[in-house]
Design an enzyme around this catalytic site. Structure first.
Site, PDB file in Angstrom:
ATOM      1  N   SER A  95      -5.636   0.717  -9.218  1.00  0.00           N
ATOM      2  CA  SER A  95      -4.542   1.061  -8.318  1.00  0.00           C
ATOM      3  C   SER A  95      -3.428   1.785  -9.061  1.00  0.00           C
ATOM      4  O   SER A  95      -3.102   1.444 -10.196  1.00  0.00           O
ATOM      5  CB  SER A  95      -3.976  -0.215  -7.696  1.00  0.00           C
ATOM      6  OG  SER A  95      -2.823   0.112  -6.975  1.00  0.00           O
ATOM      7  N   LYS A 134      -9.057  -5.231  -4.065  1.00  0.00           N
ATOM      8  CA  LYS A 134      -8.443  -3.891  -4.040  1.00  0.00           C
ATOM      9  C   LYS A 134      -8.360  -3.364  -2.605  1.00  0.00           C
ATOM     10  O   LYS A 134      -7.378  -2.720  -2.217  1.00  0.00           O
ATOM     11  CB  LYS A 134      -9.231  -2.929  -4.923  1.00  0.00           C
ATOM     12  CG  LYS A 134      -8.777  -1.465  -4.846  1.00  0.00           C
ATOM     13  CD  LYS A 134      -7.371  -1.298  -5.355  1.00  0.00           C
ATOM     14  CE  LYS A 134      -6.797   0.082  -5.401  1.00  0.00           C
ATOM     15  NZ  LYS A 134      -7.422   1.203  -4.801  1.00  0.00           N
ATOM     16  N   GLU A 182      -0.714  -2.172   1.660  1.00  0.00           N
ATOM     17  CA  GLU A 182       0.105  -0.955   1.536  1.00  0.00           C
ATOM     18  C   GLU A 182       0.179  -0.171   2.837  1.00  0.00           C
ATOM     19  O   GLU A 182       1.221   0.422   3.146  1.00  0.00           O
ATOM     20  CB  GLU A 182      -0.472  -0.057   0.445  1.00  0.00           C
ATOM     21  CG  GLU A 182       0.122  -0.365  -0.892  1.00  0.00           C
ATOM     22  CD  GLU A 182      -0.387   0.588  -1.912  1.00  0.00           C
ATOM     23  OE1 GLU A 182       0.368   0.919  -2.818  1.00  0.00           O
ATOM     24  OE2 GLU A 182      -1.560   1.010  -1.809  1.00  0.00           O
ATOM     25  N   HIS A 193      -5.482  -5.069  -0.982  1.00  0.00           N
ATOM     26  CA  HIS A 193      -4.279  -4.473  -1.597  1.00  0.00           C
ATOM     27  C   HIS A 193      -3.932  -3.170  -0.866  1.00  0.00           C
ATOM     28  O   HIS A 193      -2.778  -2.936  -0.498  1.00  0.00           O
ATOM     29  CB  HIS A 193      -4.591  -4.242  -3.072  1.00  0.00           C
ATOM     30  CG  HIS A 193      -3.636  -3.380  -3.836  1.00  0.00           C
ATOM     31  ND1 HIS A 193      -3.614  -2.010  -3.709  1.00  0.00           N
ATOM     32  CD2 HIS A 193      -2.701  -3.681  -4.756  1.00  0.00           C
ATOM     33  CE1 HIS A 193      -2.699  -1.511  -4.517  1.00  0.00           C
ATOM     34  NE2 HIS A 193      -2.125  -2.504  -5.163  1.00  0.00           N
ATOM     35  N   ASN A 194      -4.911  -2.331  -0.633  1.00  0.00           N
ATOM     36  CA  ASN A 194      -4.645  -1.080   0.082  1.00  0.00           C
ATOM     37  C   ASN A 194      -4.229  -1.352   1.517  1.00  0.00           C
ATOM     38  O   ASN A 194      -3.342  -0.673   2.050  1.00  0.00           O
ATOM     39  CB  ASN A 194      -5.888  -0.189   0.062  1.00  0.00           C
ATOM     40  CG  ASN A 194      -6.108   0.462  -1.291  1.00  0.00           C
ATOM     41  OD1 ASN A 194      -5.498   0.064  -2.276  1.00  0.00           O
ATOM     42  ND2 ASN A 194      -6.986   1.431  -1.347  1.00  0.00           N
TER      43      ASN A 194
END
Ligand code: 2AM
Length: 404
Positions: free
Chosen positions: A146, A200, A207, A203-204
């Site tokens: 990231s 991940k 966002e 996590h995205n």
């Protein structure tokens, strides 16, 4: 225009001892991660299907401080250049390109060597590849990276999952290459199987939520509060000094200060940007997983819906006409009388509360998956390694360069 500098020799065989690590796939992310690793003092071999990117990587390695990067144009020479146990990091497009690259490299790998896929891969593909690699005695990691191109070059957040021995082989390298915070390097062994890719992905998704929340806060300030662009810039600037401090909030403040270079009257660029966006898919996967696991993730889901709706520009323009005809003209909200100061403070509090809720949704999703798969994930460690990537300097680059 000056012609590009000629590439240095492909394989500067003068480096000794041989590199422990190689990187295949020299698009933006791969090049930057390779240069980062080399800069931290670890010689690295690099390879790309198309040789031109090997050359451009070597030119950068030379220009950015004679970094110890060794270029290879064939997979065999690339793999055999590495000291055993070998680690080959892949940064090619997720999906079939990863399988193609693995097929090209594995004939030369030996038991005990490791493959580390640094792409935004669907976690089940990683789980399949872990099994296929294990049949040949090869270790495998799926590693979320990231931070976009700047993060890759200067310090990404790394989320490796899969075979812990593959992690231990390169732990020292990853800890040096990752972003550094007062709580340590932004890397940890996430867990077995596809855990790194799954984390991940979420996590995205978080966002996506962050960006949607900021966009909605702007919308309320603009439409309900009637704030000008320069007032909104000041508001975000102020917010960036408190609990909302983050790179996304910082660059949001900046956005409102940029004038349109093509507008002689000095109009703001932000008002000329088409309100239509696309996406690369990890947000959709996150929401699909939330539904599969019966976990509520309303903020992340709303952010995905926001992107779908933004894509329907023609329909939205047509609908605005219908509303106008029916007596609901655009700008209706702007006629509401509000105390700007009170509104700004309430929007700040709402943004903060929503952000906490969004992060909680993401963590809840990870926890549910961890239970389902028996991954035993450490949520506090994940929050720690996300410090720089979700709150810190690299957010803007990820918006540009990563899987969003
Ligand atoms: P290329 O430069 O040869 O196209 C991002 O697109 C990266 O993935 C590039 O390094 C690209 O290599 C690589 N890539 C895409 N498809 C690939 C494939 N089928 N085999 C190997 N590398 C591939």
């Amino acid at each position: 225009m000056a012609s590009p500098a000629p590439a240095p020799p492909a394989a500067a065989a003068t480096h000794s001892p041989p590199p422990r690590i190689g990187l295949a796939g020299l698009a933006t992310m791969g090049q930057n991660l390779a240069l980062n690793i080399a800069e931290k003092g670890f010689p690295i071999s690099v390879y790309n299907r198309t040789a031109a990117k090997v050359d451009s990587t070597l030119v950068r390695a030379r220009d950015e401080g004679a970094l110890p990067v060794l270029g290879h144009r064939d997979p065999r020479g690339f793999v055999l250049s590495l000291a055993r146990p070998r680690t080959v990091v892949l940064l090619v497009q997720a999906g079939p390109a990863v399988d193609a690259t693995i097929d090209a490299l594995t004939p030369y790998l030996e038991p005990g060597d490791a493959i580390v896929d640094g792409g935004n891969e669907w976690y089940q593909n990683t789980e399949r590849r872990i099994e296929e690699a294990a049949a040949r005695g090869i270790l495998y990691l799926g590693m979320g990276v990231s931070g976009g191109e700047e993060g890759a070059r200067n310090g990404p957040s790394l989320m490796p999952g899969g075979h812990v021995d593959a992690y231990n082989n390169i732990r020292d390298i990853l800890e040096k290459a990752a972003a550094q915070t007062e709580d340590g390097a932004c890397v940890t062994f996430v867990g077995p199987g596809g855990a790194g890719n799954f984390v991940k992905m979420v996590h995205n998704g978080i966002e996506y939520g962050d960006m949607q929340l900021i966009a909605e806060a702007y919308d309320v300030l603009r439409r309900v509060g009637g704030l000008s662009n320069s007032e909104i810039a000041d508001v975000f600037d102020e917010w960036n000094k408190g609990e909302l401090e983050s790179f996304l909030v910082e660059i949001t403040a900046d956005i409102f200060t940029v004038a349109d270079p093509l507008d002689g009257s000095g109009g703001a660029l932000v008002d000329k940007i088409l309100d239509k966006t696309g996406m690369k898919g990890t947000g959709k996967w996150t929401v699909q997983q939330a539904a599969e696991l019966a976990v509520a993730a309303p903020t992340i889901a709303a952010s995905l819906d926001g992107r779908y709706l933004s894509g329907l520009k023609d329909e939205r323009v047509a609908a605005a006409g219908v509303l106008e005809e029916e007596g609901m003209p655009a700008g209706l909200l702007e006629k509401i009388n509000v105390d700007k100061k009170v509104l700004v403070d309430r929007v700040r509090q709402a943004l903060y509360a929503s952000k906490i809720c969004s992060y909680a949704q993401g963590m809840n999703l990870i926890r549910a998956k961890s239970v389902e798969k028996g991954w035993n994930l450490n949520l506090a460690e994940l929050a720690r390694i996300w410090k720089e990537s979700l709150q810190g300097r690299w957010c803007s680059d990820r918006m540009r360069g990563d899987g969003l």
